[in-house]
Design a protein around this motif. Structure first.
Motif, PDB file in Angstrom:
ATOM      1  N   THR A  93       7.580   4.471  -5.898  1.00  0.00           N
ATOM      2  CA  THR A  93       6.842   5.347  -4.974  1.00  0.00           C
ATOM      3  C   THR A  93       5.487   5.492  -5.623  1.00  0.00           C
ATOM      4  O   THR A  93       5.412   5.683  -6.639  1.00  0.00           O
ATOM      5  CB  THR A  93       7.502   6.566  -4.478  1.00  0.00           C
ATOM      6  OG1 THR A  93       8.603   6.413  -3.803  1.00  0.00           O
ATOM      7  CG2 THR A  93       6.593   7.744  -3.988  1.00  0.00           C
ATOM      8  N   ALA A  99      -1.444  10.656   0.517  1.00  0.00           N
ATOM      9  CA  ALA A  99      -0.734   9.582   1.158  1.00  0.00           C
ATOM     10  C   ALA A  99       0.465   9.014   0.219  1.00  0.00           C
ATOM     11  O   ALA A  99       0.375   9.205  -0.785  1.00  0.00           O
ATOM     12  CB  ALA A  99      -1.509   8.356   1.340  1.00  0.00           C
ATOM     13  N   ALA A 104       7.387   1.822   3.502  1.00  0.00           N
ATOM     14  CA  ALA A 104       6.869   2.970   4.397  1.00  0.00           C
ATOM     15  C   ALA A 104       5.520   3.305   3.665  1.00  0.00           C
ATOM     16  O   ALA A 104       5.402   3.395   2.296  1.00  0.00           O
ATOM     17  CB  ALA A 104       7.859   4.268   4.153  1.00  0.00           C
ATOM     18  N   LEU A 105       4.622   3.794   4.491  1.00  0.00           N
ATOM     19  CA  LEU A 105       3.249   3.966   4.041  1.00  0.00           C
ATOM     20  C   LEU A 105       3.049   5.253   5.089  1.00  0.00           C
ATOM     21  O   LEU A 105       2.630   5.148   6.181  1.00  0.00           O
ATOM     22  CB  LEU A 105       2.279   2.921   4.204  1.00  0.00           C
ATOM     23  CG  LEU A 105       0.691   3.152   3.791  1.00  0.00           C
ATOM     24  CD1 LEU A 105       0.921   3.822   2.218  1.00  0.00           C
ATOM     25  CD2 LEU A 105       0.020   1.919   3.674  1.00  0.00           C
ATOM     26  N   LEU A 106       2.771   6.339   4.340  1.00  0.00           N
ATOM     27  CA  LEU A 106       2.436   7.641   5.313  1.00  0.00           C
ATOM     28  C   LEU A 106       1.507   8.313   4.799  1.00  0.00           C
ATOM     29  O   LEU A 106       1.044   8.197   3.543  1.00  0.00           O
ATOM     30  CB  LEU A 106       3.766   8.707   5.290  1.00  0.00           C
ATOM     31  CG  LEU A 106       5.070   7.997   5.261  1.00  0.00           C
ATOM     32  CD1 LEU A 106       6.300   9.100   4.846  1.00  0.00           C
ATOM     33  CD2 LEU A 106       5.356   7.348   6.745  1.00  0.00           C
ATOM     34  N   ARG A 107       0.634   8.754   5.782  1.00  0.00           N
ATOM     35  CA  ARG A 107      -0.287   9.848   5.491  1.00  0.00           C
ATOM     36  C   ARG A 107      -0.285  11.129   5.990  1.00  0.00           C
ATOM     37  O   ARG A 107       0.454  11.363   7.011  1.00  0.00           O
ATOM     38  CB  ARG A 107      -1.930   9.143   6.087  1.00  0.00           C
ATOM     39  CG  ARG A 107      -2.161   7.922   5.249  1.00  0.00           C
ATOM     40  CD  ARG A 107      -3.360   7.264   5.946  1.00  0.00           C
ATOM     41  NE  ARG A 107      -3.068   6.622   7.097  1.00  0.00           N
ATOM     42  CZ  ARG A 107      -3.943   5.821   8.027  1.00  0.00           C
ATOM     43  NH1 ARG A 107      -5.192   5.795   7.641  1.00  0.00           N
ATOM     44  NH2 ARG A 107      -3.437   5.247   8.966  1.00  0.00           N
ATOM     45  N   VAL A 159       0.876  13.808   4.310  1.00  0.00           N
ATOM     46  CA  VAL A 159       2.188  14.069   3.692  1.00  0.00           C
ATOM     47  C   VAL A 159       2.693  15.444   3.208  1.00  0.00           C
ATOM     48  O   VAL A 159       1.794  15.882   2.177  1.00  0.00           O
ATOM     49  CB  VAL A 159       2.639  13.130   2.548  1.00  0.00           C
ATOM     50  CG1 VAL A 159       4.173  13.286   2.044  1.00  0.00           C
ATOM     51  CG2 VAL A 159       2.570  11.555   3.260  1.00  0.00           C
ATOM     52  N   THR A 191       8.289  16.236   2.044  1.00  0.00           N
ATOM     53  CA  THR A 191       8.535  14.766   1.892  1.00  0.00           C
ATOM     54  C   THR A 191       8.191  14.097   0.577  1.00  0.00           C
ATOM     55  O   THR A 191       8.823  13.402   0.015  1.00  0.00           O
ATOM     56  CB  THR A 191       7.492  14.178   3.038  1.00  0.00           C
ATOM     57  OG1 THR A 191       7.855  14.752   4.345  1.00  0.00           O
ATOM     58  CG2 THR A 191       7.592  12.768   3.119  1.00  0.00           C
ATOM     59  N   THR A 216      11.277  12.169  -1.198  1.00  0.00           N
ATOM     60  CA  THR A 216      11.073  10.693  -1.630  1.00  0.00           C
ATOM     61  C   THR A 216      11.122  10.273  -3.118  1.00  0.00           C
ATOM     62  O   THR A 216      11.598   9.333  -3.761  1.00  0.00           O
ATOM     63  CB  THR A 216       9.554  10.299  -0.991  1.00  0.00           C
ATOM     64  OG1 THR A 216       9.653  10.614   0.359  1.00  0.00           O
ATOM     65  CG2 THR A 216       9.403   8.901  -1.096  1.00  0.00           C
ATOM     66  N   TYR A 249       1.499  -2.363   7.381  1.00  0.00           N
ATOM     67  CA  TYR A 249       0.843  -1.321   6.884  1.00  0.00           C
ATOM     68  C   TYR A 249      -0.554  -1.888   6.286  1.00  0.00           C
ATOM     69  O   TYR A 249      -1.375  -1.205   5.788  1.00  0.00           O
ATOM     70  CB  TYR A 249       1.575  -0.594   5.837  1.00  0.00           C
ATOM     71  CG  TYR A 249       2.887  -0.185   6.459  1.00  0.00           C
ATOM     72  CD1 TYR A 249       2.851   1.154   7.058  1.00  0.00           C
ATOM     73  CD2 TYR A 249       4.126  -0.383   5.850  1.00  0.00           C
ATOM     74  CE1 TYR A 249       3.985   1.730   7.507  1.00  0.00           C
ATOM     75  CE2 TYR A 249       5.189   0.030   6.199  1.00  0.00           C
ATOM     76  CZ  TYR A 249       5.241   1.092   7.128  1.00  0.00           C
ATOM     77  OH  TYR A 249       6.391   1.649   7.552  1.00  0.00           O
ATOM     78  N   ALA A 302      -4.500   5.546   1.467  1.00  0.00           N
ATOM     79  CA  ALA A 302      -3.322   4.827   1.740  1.00  0.00           C
ATOM     80  C   ALA A 302      -3.176   3.598   0.613  1.00  0.00           C
ATOM     81  O   ALA A 302      -2.096   3.052   0.185  1.00  0.00           O
ATOM     82  CB  ALA A 302      -3.138   4.280   3.207  1.00  0.00           C
TER      83      ALA A 302
END
Length: 248
Positions: A4, A16, A31-34, A36, A40, A44, A191, A201
């Protein structure tokens, strides 16, 4: 292996998170999240084999002693006049100096730059991880390692200059293209657009790649005689091998 990467900010809006799944032939962005939040992040990181956080894990020990002495009214100056070297000792950690000497690139000061606000959030995150049964070893020996994406990019032969903020998306796009050429085994999946439009990101992906390097022992070691200091201040994982070495 699952690694991660976290591009941490003082608040969730610019934080991110990237998750990479590794196989014998390469890696895929799972997965690529913004935007956050802490919950989470904790979940993760706890479910990862190694997590790289782009933020100082601690403050300079000399700075801590300086603040304590000042608060107690017991500050002793090094001489009649203070020097830049004295101030730099308060501003930069041992790992900051090490990285600067290795790559010729400056590192932000956690005690005197705005990154200090993010470090406060990181300290809180470390406390939350400890409460969740995942205590952080600031030397990088545990589940979390400190990373500096610009330094990793530099070591991997990718130019890390001028890609920050929305004004520089063209430069960021070129950097993403350079990464794809240097690591064709890295599948950005759906992504790639996020990496091309958000430096947060993109840095999260680089942090996850650096976490892989740290997990494989492909990063610079610190002098064992400085282990007590590093355990307090933190240690930046600086890759020692090319991107291709991460495929093993």
């Amino acid at each position: 292996m699952r690694t991660t990467g976290v591009d941490l900010s003082a608040g969730p809006e610019n934080t991110a998170l990237a998750i990479l799944e590794w196989t014998a032939t390469g890696a895929r962005v799972h997965a690529l999240l913004r935007g956050v939040d802490d919950t989470t992040l904790i979940q993760t990181i706890s479910n990862s084999d190694k997590a790289g956080i782009d933020c100082p894990l601690g403050w300079p020990e000399k700075f801590r002693s300086f603040v304590n002495a000042h608060q107690a009214g017991e500050l002793v100056l090094p001489g009649q006049y203070v020097s830049k070297e004295w101030r730099d000792g308060l501003a930069f950690r041992h790992t900051d100096v090490f990285v600067r000497e290795k790559i010729g690139r400056g590192v932000l000061s956690v005690s005197s730059d705005r990154i200090g606000r993010t470090a406060m959030q990181c300290a809180a995150l470390q406390a939350m991880l400890a409460s969740a049964g995942r205590p952080v070893d600031r030397t990088g020996a545990g589940p979390v390692v400190e990373v500096y994406p610009a330094a990793s990019l530099h070591r991997w032969g990718l130019r890390p200059d001028g890609y920050k903020t929305s004004r520089n998306v063209a430069v960021l796009g070129e950097l993403v293209e350079s990464l794809r050429n240097a690591a064709p085994w890295l599948d950005l999946a759906g992504y790639e657009s996020a990496c091309r439009t958000s430096d947060h990101a993109f840095d999260a992906v680089i942090a996850a790649l650096t976490a892989r390097a740290a997990a494989l022992g492909l990063t610079e070691d610190f002098d064992p005689s400085r282990s007590d200091l590093v355990a307090v201040e933190g240690w930046i994982a600086l890759p020692t091998y090319s991107l291709d070495a991460l495929k093993q």
